[in-house]
Design an enzyme around this catalytic site. Structure first.
Site, mmCIF file in Angstrom:
data_model
loop_
_atom_site.group_PDB
_atom_site.id
_atom_site.type_symbol
_atom_site.label_atom_id
_atom_site.label_comp_id
_atom_site.label_asym_id
_atom_site.label_seq_id
_atom_site.Cartn_x
_atom_site.Cartn_y
_atom_site.Cartn_z
ATOM 1 N N HIS A 182 -7.535 4.288 3.079
ATOM 2 C CA HIS A 182 -7.491 3.727 4.435
ATOM 3 C C HIS A 182 -8.642 4.242 5.298
ATOM 4 C CE1 HIS A 182 -3.687 1.455 4.302
ATOM 5 N NE2 HIS A 182 -3.345 2.356 3.401
ATOM 6 N N ALA B 38 -0.512 -4.529 -7.992
ATOM 7 C CA ALA B 38 -0.451 -3.135 -8.417
ATOM 8 C C ALA B 38 -1.347 -2.239 -7.576
ATOM 9 C CB ALA B 38 -0.836 -3.016 -9.891
ATOM 10 N N SER C 202 -6.828 -6.692 -7.635
ATOM 11 C CA SER C 202 -6.937 -7.953 -8.379
ATOM 12 C C SER C 202 -7.526 -9.048 -7.500
ATOM 13 C CB SER C 202 -5.559 -8.375 -8.910
ATOM 14 O OG SER C 202 -4.627 -8.533 -7.849
ATOM 15 N N SER C 203 -7.287 -8.976 -6.198
ATOM 16 C CA SER C 203 -7.810 -10.004 -5.294
ATOM 17 C C SER C 203 -9.328 -9.934 -5.205
ATOM 18 C CB SER C 203 -7.191 -9.848 -3.904
ATOM 19 O OG SER C 203 -7.425 -8.545 -3.388
ATOM 20 N N ASP D 160 -13.007 -2.353 -1.869
ATOM 21 C CA ASP D 160 -12.655 -3.061 -3.099
ATOM 22 C C ASP D 160 -13.830 -3.862 -3.639
ATOM 23 O OD1 ASP D 160 -10.216 -2.002 -2.506
ATOM 24 O OD2 ASP D 160 -9.249 -3.908 -2.036
ATOM 25 N N TYR E 114 -0.082 -3.144 7.038
ATOM 26 C CA TYR E 114 -1.483 -2.720 6.911
ATOM 27 C C TYR E 114 -2.228 -2.980 8.227
ATOM 28 C CZ TYR E 114 -6.104 -2.430 4.563
ATOM 29 O OH TYR E 114 -7.382 -2.099 4.178
#
Length: 394
Positions: free
Chosen positions: A45, A135, A139-140, A184, A236
């Site tokens: 974060h 998970a 993946s995004s 990411d 979030y």
């Protein structure tokens, strides 16, 4: 019984994507591109707070087979998606549009590229993935980056990797509606095999540092709790908004820009703001210490930093959950040198630093703890630092 999630060999992933493409559209794709998921070692974060993080790319990747069209039509197939084949026009994919969420991830970059003035054409695309969904392993972003790489390459767009990171982040923020930072996408596009990516989101700088545990007799074990994980449910966004509100009162955009962060903590009277900011401030310190240890190869000394990070995320940022806490405690109690939740939280995965000979013991202990709680079986991923996104089939 607990079990491991295996990655696909590069050739297998490319072949699966090409096979899906041929089955959906006939003929062969112009190419296949792959982009990996990621696991963040520490620095959670912080990517939207102007702080550092240290992710690695996983061997688990999303593969996109793609060919350009001569019109503006888009046909995109994805194994296991609902629907598995989506057809529309480029202009149909936009913020607030009625496209399925997975299509927003896959084609959001096209919307951003078009708004930046790049000339786009329609495409046929097929997507397969071995990155575990929900998970907390990004993946995004793997979908965004695989398709983004394919679009830039096959259409000959003058977009470098660092620019593409921003394109894919903006796609997730604006088209999908998830207020994530850039970690990411940075890991998926800029990481390296045997290396961890040190990403400083305050100035955008990156550095690759060695991260090879095998020679030190250690393993990094990812524990997929299989607990529900979603970043678009408001939790979030609430935490991000709290940090931005405090930063704004300090006259800066990001908490990482505050000149005297511990002085700021002394001035905060709201208990929620205090806890959120304390996590950011102390996590930045932990990242800096972690990187210093990794640079010297002192991997066996990073465990306490993982433990402290989890405690901060659990107690100050309040983004853990019972499944994550149990996984972390069971891993520590069965031989892990340190463990923590990773990713956005509220479910997803934990990581544990484990002596190589104790991996099976840790897996069994976590599995027993889950069975005692009546939870679904956890899944395990032995994680090594892998390559970033690339073209894998011409």
């Amino acid at each position: 019984m607990t079990y491991e999630i295996s990655s696909w060999p590069e050739g297998e992933g490319a072949a699966r994507a090409a096979e899906l493409f041929t089955g959906a559209f006939g003929g062969d794709p112009a190419g296949v591109w792959a982009a990996p998921g990621r696991v963040n070692l520490i620095g959670e974060h912080l990517d939207y707070n102007g702080g550092p993080s240290v992710p690695i790319a996983l061997p688990h990747a999303t593969y996109a087979a793609l060919s350009p069209r001569e019109d503006d039509r888009v046909r995109i197939a994805s194994a296991g998606a609902d629907p598995e084949l989506w057809t529309g026009a480029l202009d149909d994919v936009r913020p607030g549009g009625d496209q399925p969420t997975w299509v927003s991830y896959a084609l959001g970059a096209a919307w951003v590229l078009a708004r930046a003035g790049h000339a786009l054409r329609g495409v046929d695309a097929a997507i397969v993935s071995c990155v575990p969904a929900s998970a907390g392993l990004s993946s995004s972003a793997a979908i965004e980056c695989a398709v983004g790489l394919a679009l830039v390459d096959v259409l000959g767009l003058p977009v470098g990797r660092r620019e593409l990171v921003g394109v894919c982040q903006r796609a997730e923020n604006e088209v999908v509606g998830a207020p994530t930072g850039s970690m990411d996408q940075s890991a998926s596009l800029l990481a390296g095999a045997g290396r961890a990516l040190v990403l400083d989101t305050l100035d955008g700088s990156t550095e690759l540092v060695p991260f090879d545990l095998t020679g030190r007799g250690l393993s990094l074990l990812v524990i997929d709790t299989r607990a529900s994980h979603a970043l678009v449910d408001g939790q979030y966004a609430q935490r991000r908004a709290t940090c931005e509100r405090v930063a704004g009162r300090e006259g800066v955009e990001l908490l990482g820009q505050v000149a005297d962060p511990y002085g700021l903590l002394d001035r905060l009277s709201d208990p929620v703001e205090f806890k959120r900011v304390r996590h950011v401030v102390t996590e930045i310190g932990r990242v800096n210490e972690f990187v210093a240890l990794v640079r010297t190869g002192a991997y066996d000394r990073i465990g306490p930093l993982l433990d402290a990070s989890h405690a901060s995320l659990r107690d100050d940022y309040e983004v853990s959950c019972p499944e994550l806490d149990v996984a972390v405690e069971a891993a520590r109690g069965s031989g892990a040198l340190g463990a923590r939740m990773t990713g956005g939280g509220f479910g997803g995965s934990a990581i544990a630093l484990v002596p190589a000979g104790l991996v099976g013991q840790v897996e069994r202990a976590v599995g027993r703890a889950y069975a005692e709680h009546g939870w679904d079986e956890p899944r395990f991923i032995p994680a090594v630092a892998a390559e970033s996104g690339r073209r894998v089939l011409r």
